[in-house]
Design a protein around this motif. Structure first.
Motif, PDB file in Angstrom:
ATOM      1  N   LYS A  38      10.374  -2.772   5.354  1.00  0.00           N
ATOM      2  CA  LYS A  38       9.912  -3.121   6.697  1.00  0.00           C
ATOM      3  C   LYS A  38       8.697  -4.036   6.577  1.00  0.00           C
ATOM      4  CE  LYS A  38       9.067   1.123   7.612  1.00  0.00           C
ATOM      5  NZ  LYS A  38       8.591   2.344   8.299  1.00  0.00           N
ATOM      6  N   TYR A  68      10.255   2.273  -4.673  1.00  0.00           N
ATOM      7  CA  TYR A  68      10.206   1.730  -3.313  1.00  0.00           C
ATOM      8  C   TYR A  68       8.971   0.844  -3.140  1.00  0.00           C
ATOM      9  CZ  TYR A  68      10.472   1.682   1.831  1.00  0.00           C
ATOM     10  OH  TYR A  68      10.556   1.298   3.155  1.00  0.00           O
ATOM     11  N   ILE A  72       8.965  -3.086  -1.970  1.00  0.00           N
ATOM     12  CA  ILE A  72       8.201  -3.582  -0.808  1.00  0.00           C
ATOM     13  C   ILE A  72       7.295  -4.741  -1.215  1.00  0.00           C
ATOM     14  CG2 ILE A  72       6.441  -3.010   0.911  1.00  0.00           C
ATOM     15  CD1 ILE A  72       7.449  -0.067   0.707  1.00  0.00           C
ATOM     16  N   GLU A 280      -0.200  -1.082   2.985  1.00  0.00           N
ATOM     17  CA  GLU A 280       0.999  -0.766   3.772  1.00  0.00           C
ATOM     18  C   GLU A 280       2.128  -0.262   2.877  1.00  0.00           C
ATOM     19  OE1 GLU A 280       1.866  -4.286   6.017  1.00  0.00           O
ATOM     20  OE2 GLU A 280       0.053  -4.106   7.266  1.00  0.00           O
ATOM     21  N   HIS A 283       1.459   3.299   1.914  1.00  0.00           N
ATOM     22  CA  HIS A 283       1.743   4.195   3.038  1.00  0.00           C
ATOM     23  C   HIS A 283       3.242   4.467   3.152  1.00  0.00           C
ATOM     24  CE1 HIS A 283       2.780   4.915   7.323  1.00  0.00           C
ATOM     25  NE2 HIS A 283       1.741   5.745   7.252  1.00  0.00           N
ATOM     26  N   ASP A 284       4.050   3.408   3.100  1.00  0.00           N
ATOM     27  CA  ASP A 284       5.507   3.580   3.213  1.00  0.00           C
ATOM     28  C   ASP A 284       6.054   4.345   2.005  1.00  0.00           C
ATOM     29  OD1 ASP A 284       5.359   2.202   5.574  1.00  0.00           O
ATOM     30  OD2 ASP A 284       6.192   0.327   4.793  1.00  0.00           O
ATOM     31  N   TYR A 288       8.198   8.097   2.061  1.00  0.00           N
ATOM     32  CA  TYR A 288       9.488   8.243   1.386  1.00  0.00           C
ATOM     33  C   TYR A 288       9.387   9.232   0.227  1.00  0.00           C
ATOM     34  CZ  TYR A 288      13.441   7.115  -1.633  1.00  0.00           C
ATOM     35  OH  TYR A 288      14.554   7.192  -2.442  1.00  0.00           O
TER      36      TYR A 288
END
Length: 349
Positions: A38, A68, A72, A280, A283-284, A288
């Protein structure tokens, strides 16, 4: 002349069925898929390489979260930030990795809070027993104002603290008997980390706490040097402790987070937009990684039970007995940790 006896067809079929069942029982756990990235792309502001080191294994939830994070950062930076992942303490254990951040030879790590208490005394709050009754409370504290304040206080010692992830709840295993009350712990030699609060917990409960390196633990359990140990289900399964520990109690007695750290030297080289991207992504990653951790713990607990481990699931009333017994640990440590911090966390419970 030697004759060969053929196995009856029924025996062959039975063996095939047993083998299939065994293969299914040892099948890899089903993990939540890595989400889509995202957020908007970040404009090119130079090329950077980021080494991210952790102490846990490639099979764990933490490494899955790092995958992940890598996805990102590389996608949103258009490949201008290249992330290289290192697991299983390849670049050093938690304390060594933090030292590397301070020296500027490593860009990121995410240690458990427990080994950092000597450097950051307020982290001892996470070693207190039964502080987080549920994962929802833990998430609310860590992601809210309290967690952000702890991150700010932790920064400035050669690293920048930017987020939280989950090591998880610790459970008790032992070789002797089912544990459902403090009385069941009398005299049991329980391996602990070299952590004064953890040692106090087990001594207060009537056990004989025995600090020991994790690397020595399986052999110590196998040889009876210690009777039991405590770790999250993921660690219990990955370390095959069930082979030498027939009993477990789902005590959830300590919840430990991972803290995501960035080298201050590296951070200061990054343009502001890249700094924001790293925050960010952390955080994501944390959201997860917690999903993976909780899913994996549930599946591995079920597998351990199916494999014959005797797991006691404590009732709220039984947990309350442990909590009451451990009140002296709070009384002893609250001043050193900080009464205001402790009160703010307990208020969230």
């Amino acid at each position: 002349m030697k004759t060969t006896t053929r196995k009856p067809l029924a025996s062959l079929i039975a063996g095939l069925v047993i083998g299939l069942a065994s293969a299914q029982a040892s099948a890899a756990p089903q993990l939540p898929p890595i989400p889509e990235v995202k957020g908007a792309a970040v404009a090119d502001q130079g090329d950077f390489e980021l080494k991210f080191s952790i102490g846990t294994t490639q099979a764990g939830a933490q490494y899955r979260g790092l995958e992940y994070f890598e996805k990102i950062v590389e996608e949103r930076s258009g490949g201008h930030i290249q992330v290289k992942l290192f697991h299983s303490a390849q670049l050093g254990d938690d304390l060594q990795a933090v030292s590397s951040l301070q020296a500027g030879t490593l860009e990121m790590t995410a240690p458990s809070t427990s080994p950092l208490v000597g450097m950051l005394p307020e982290f001892a709050v996470f070693d207190l027993p039964f502080l987080f009754p549920t994962t929802e409370v833990a998430d609310r504290v860590l992601d809210g104002e309290i967690g952000q304040k702890i991150l700010a206080n932790a920064s400035g010692k050669g690293f920048v603290a930017i987020g939280w992830a989950e090591n998880g709840y610790r459970q008790l295993t032992n070789k002797n008997k089912a544990v459902q009350s403090p009385d069941d712990l009398a005299g049991l030699k329980i391996r602990t980390m070299q952590n004064p609060i953890h040692i106090d917990i087990w001594r207060t409960l009537g056990a004989n706490p025995t600090p020991m390196s994790f690397a020595e633990l399986f052999t110590a359990l196998e040889q009876g040097v210690v009777d039991g140990q405590e770790n999250p289900w993921i660690t219990i399964s990955a370390s095959r402790f069930n082979e030498v520990q027939p009993y477990a109690a789902e005590t959830n007695h300590v919840y430990t987070p991972f803290i995501t750290l960035v080298s201050e030297r590296f951070w200061n080289k990054l343009p502001a937009d890249y700094q924001q991207l790293i925050v960010e992504a952390a955080h994501d990653m944390a959201i997860y990684q917690r999903q993976v951790s909780r899913s994996l713990n549930g599946q591995l607990k079920a597998e351990l039970k199916a494999a014959g481990m005797n797991i006691s699931e404590l009732t709220p009333e039984q947990v309350k007995v442990f909590q009451t017994k451990l009140q002296p640990v709070y009384d002893k440590w609250k001043e050193q940790i900080g009464t205001e911090l402790l009160a703010s966390i307990l208020k969230e419970s």
